[in-house]
Design an enzyme around this catalytic site. Sequence first.
Site, PDB file in Angstrom:
ATOM      1  N   ASN A   9       0.823  -1.150  -0.089  1.00  0.00           N
ATOM      2  CA  ASN A   9      -0.078  -0.030  -0.084  1.00  0.00           C
ATOM      3  C   ASN A   9       0.862   1.344   0.056  1.00  0.00           C
ATOM      4  O   ASN A   9       1.538   1.441   1.026  1.00  0.00           O
ATOM      5  CB  ASN A   9      -1.056   0.046   1.175  1.00  0.00           C
ATOM      6  CG  ASN A   9      -1.600   1.322   1.489  1.00  0.00           C
ATOM      7  OD1 ASN A   9      -1.939   2.213   0.643  1.00  0.00           O
ATOM      8  ND2 ASN A   9      -2.230   1.474   2.587  1.00  0.00           N
ATOM      9  N   TRP A  10       1.031   1.625  -1.099  1.00  0.00           N
ATOM     10  CA  TRP A  10       1.803   2.990  -1.374  1.00  0.00           C
ATOM     11  C   TRP A  10       1.260   4.216  -0.594  1.00  0.00           C
ATOM     12  O   TRP A  10       2.084   5.179  -0.582  1.00  0.00           O
ATOM     13  CB  TRP A  10       2.370   3.212  -2.562  1.00  0.00           C
ATOM     14  CG  TRP A  10       3.289   2.295  -3.595  1.00  0.00           C
ATOM     15  CD1 TRP A  10       3.696   1.372  -2.990  1.00  0.00           C
ATOM     16  CD2 TRP A  10       3.425   2.452  -4.817  1.00  0.00           C
ATOM     17  NE1 TRP A  10       4.528   0.549  -3.594  1.00  0.00           N
ATOM     18  CE2 TRP A  10       4.356   1.240  -5.003  1.00  0.00           C
ATOM     19  CE3 TRP A  10       3.148   3.108  -5.802  1.00  0.00           C
ATOM     20  CZ2 TRP A  10       5.022   0.992  -6.193  1.00  0.00           C
ATOM     21  CZ3 TRP A  10       3.725   2.988  -7.023  1.00  0.00           C
ATOM     22  CH2 TRP A  10       4.610   1.795  -7.248  1.00  0.00           C
ATOM     23  N   LYS A  11       0.074   4.274  -0.230  1.00  0.00           N
ATOM     24  CA  LYS A  11      -0.560   5.532   0.524  1.00  0.00           C
ATOM     25  C   LYS A  11      -0.339   6.810  -0.567  1.00  0.00           C
ATOM     26  O   LYS A  11      -0.229   6.584  -1.825  1.00  0.00           O
ATOM     27  CB  LYS A  11       0.106   5.605   1.902  1.00  0.00           C
ATOM     28  CG  LYS A  11      -0.027   4.463   2.798  1.00  0.00           C
ATOM     29  CD  LYS A  11      -0.033   4.342   4.059  1.00  0.00           C
ATOM     30  CE  LYS A  11      -0.289   3.092   4.757  1.00  0.00           C
ATOM     31  NZ  LYS A  11      -0.009   3.296   5.957  1.00  0.00           N
ATOM     32  N   HIS A  95      -9.326   0.938   5.320  1.00  0.00           N
ATOM     33  CA  HIS A  95      -8.000   1.208   6.053  1.00  0.00           C
ATOM     34  C   HIS A  95      -8.304   2.193   7.314  1.00  0.00           C
ATOM     35  O   HIS A  95      -9.120   2.905   7.123  1.00  0.00           O
ATOM     36  CB  HIS A  95      -7.156   1.796   4.920  1.00  0.00           C
ATOM     37  CG  HIS A  95      -5.643   1.787   5.656  1.00  0.00           C
ATOM     38  ND1 HIS A  95      -5.200   2.583   6.260  1.00  0.00           N
ATOM     39  CD2 HIS A  95      -4.785   0.663   5.227  1.00  0.00           C
ATOM     40  CE1 HIS A  95      -3.891   2.358   6.725  1.00  0.00           C
ATOM     41  NE2 HIS A  95      -3.589   1.126   6.112  1.00  0.00           N
ATOM     42  N   GLU A  97      -6.678   4.482   8.182  1.00  0.00           N
ATOM     43  CA  GLU A  97      -6.559   6.017   7.917  1.00  0.00           C
ATOM     44  C   GLU A  97      -7.751   6.606   7.051  1.00  0.00           C
ATOM     45  O   GLU A  97      -7.957   7.726   7.329  1.00  0.00           O
ATOM     46  CB  GLU A  97      -5.098   6.243   6.871  1.00  0.00           C
ATOM     47  CG  GLU A  97      -3.838   5.842   7.858  1.00  0.00           C
ATOM     48  CD  GLU A  97      -2.833   5.344   7.009  1.00  0.00           C
ATOM     49  OE1 GLU A  97      -2.560   5.340   5.653  1.00  0.00           O
ATOM     50  OE2 GLU A  97      -1.746   4.613   7.593  1.00  0.00           O
ATOM     51  N   GLU A 167      -5.031  -5.224  10.745  1.00  0.00           N
ATOM     52  CA  GLU A 167      -4.007  -4.223  10.956  1.00  0.00           C
ATOM     53  C   GLU A 167      -4.322  -3.647  12.323  1.00  0.00           C
ATOM     54  O   GLU A 167      -4.931  -2.532  12.149  1.00  0.00           O
ATOM     55  CB  GLU A 167      -4.363  -3.312   9.775  1.00  0.00           C
ATOM     56  CG  GLU A 167      -3.791  -3.818   8.400  1.00  0.00           C
ATOM     57  CD  GLU A 167      -3.205  -2.741   7.275  1.00  0.00           C
ATOM     58  OE1 GLU A 167      -2.248  -3.032   6.813  1.00  0.00           O
ATOM     59  OE2 GLU A 167      -3.952  -1.732   7.189  1.00  0.00           O
ATOM     60  N   GLY A 173       2.699   1.856  10.704  1.00  0.00           N
ATOM     61  CA  GLY A 173       3.823   3.055  10.615  1.00  0.00           C
ATOM     62  C   GLY A 173       4.590   3.410  11.674  1.00  0.00           C
ATOM     63  O   GLY A 173       5.076   4.367  11.858  1.00  0.00           O
ATOM     64  N   SER A 213       3.887  -2.354  10.240  1.00  0.00           N
ATOM     65  CA  SER A 213       5.286  -2.532  10.188  1.00  0.00           C
ATOM     66  C   SER A 213       5.873  -3.953   9.798  1.00  0.00           C
ATOM     67  O   SER A 213       6.661  -4.423  10.365  1.00  0.00           O
ATOM     68  CB  SER A 213       5.861  -2.427  11.674  1.00  0.00           C
ATOM     69  OG  SER A 213       5.244  -0.991  12.084  1.00  0.00           O
ATOM     70  N   GLY A 234       3.002  -1.326   4.183  1.00  0.00           N
ATOM     71  CA  GLY A 234       3.083   0.140   3.872  1.00  0.00           C
ATOM     72  C   GLY A 234       4.611   0.713   3.658  1.00  0.00           C
ATOM     73  O   GLY A 234       5.132   0.511   2.398  1.00  0.00           O
TER      74      GLY A 234
HETATM   75  P1  PGA Z   1       3.112   0.041   7.846  1.00  0.00           P
HETATM   76  O1  PGA Z   1       1.651   0.341   6.916  1.00  0.00           O
HETATM   77  O2  PGA Z   1       3.576  -1.311   7.072  1.00  0.00           O
HETATM   78  O3  PGA Z   1       3.765   1.100   7.234  1.00  0.00           O
HETATM   79  O4  PGA Z   1       3.058  -0.120   9.085  1.00  0.00           O
HETATM   80  C1  PGA Z   1       0.709  -0.789   6.853  1.00  0.00           C
HETATM   81  C2  PGA Z   1      -0.463  -0.456   6.118  1.00  0.00           C
HETATM   82  O5  PGA Z   1      -1.075   0.696   6.749  1.00  0.00           O
HETATM   83  O6  PGA Z   1      -1.166  -1.054   5.478  1.00  0.00           O
END
Ligand code: PGA
Length: 251
Positions: A9-11, A95, A97, A167, A173, A213, A234
């Site tokens: 997931n490149w966000k 997600h 976020e 998640e 993150g 992570s 991520g």
């Molecule tokens: P992360 O993000 O690997 O940077 O913790 C995972 C995600 O939000 O899907």
Amino acid sequence: MVKPLIAANWKMYKTVNEALQYLSAFKPLVQSATDVDIALCPPFTALAHVGHELQESNIRMGAQNMFYEREGAFTGEISPMMLRELGCVYVILGHSERRRYFMEPGMMINKKLKMALRAGLHPILCVGESEFERTEQETENVINTQLTDALEGIPSEEVAGLTIAYEPVWAIGTGKTATPEMAQDVHLFIRSFIAQKYGKSSAKELRIIYGGSVNADNIKQLMSKPDINGALVGNAGLDPQSFAKIVRFKE
Ligand code: PGA
């Protein structure tokens, strides 16, 4: 056996140019990986170019979000048809976020999920508890509510074909991964929830991936757990070398 999915997931990272540079490094590194499904989820603006570059490769593409109507007066939104046209196979929904910064409620995630299925996209539905909820021992309640809301009205055959991403919000993150045991416990809880509501065979087929992570150092241990069927990555998915190492975790 559920085929594992490793998705990045490149966000809100990477311009079209940066995305294309990534692909030229990444594609050859994973060319021979056949025992896992690989997906990249770039931002909307890079989908057309990435989709074009991934044609006839072993890498599939996903979007990070979509709206729940086919078309209409919804300024700023993107429909599943538009995603399909660019070559998206997957779509990430719910997600944390999106839930947190854009106030997406369970009911909206449910509408998006139904529409994605109708449009022939493969949804990756994200669920997970916050740090506070975990300390209050509310993890299972939270997951229960998120799944109940998101899956409302979806028939078991379709539930069986979903990918659910566990998640934990506190692990996203932050560099704090859930231990493989912690993740396994919640994955098993999710599978049991599905078995109870949608039948054992749906639960068996269901792909449950872990996110939070994940990196090249912890993937192997996470993947050694029986109910962990892949990863949503991520940060470590932003670098072609490190994401290729995750994809090739078996080697
Ligand atoms: P992360 O993000 O690997 O940077 O913790 C995972 C995600 O939000 O899907």
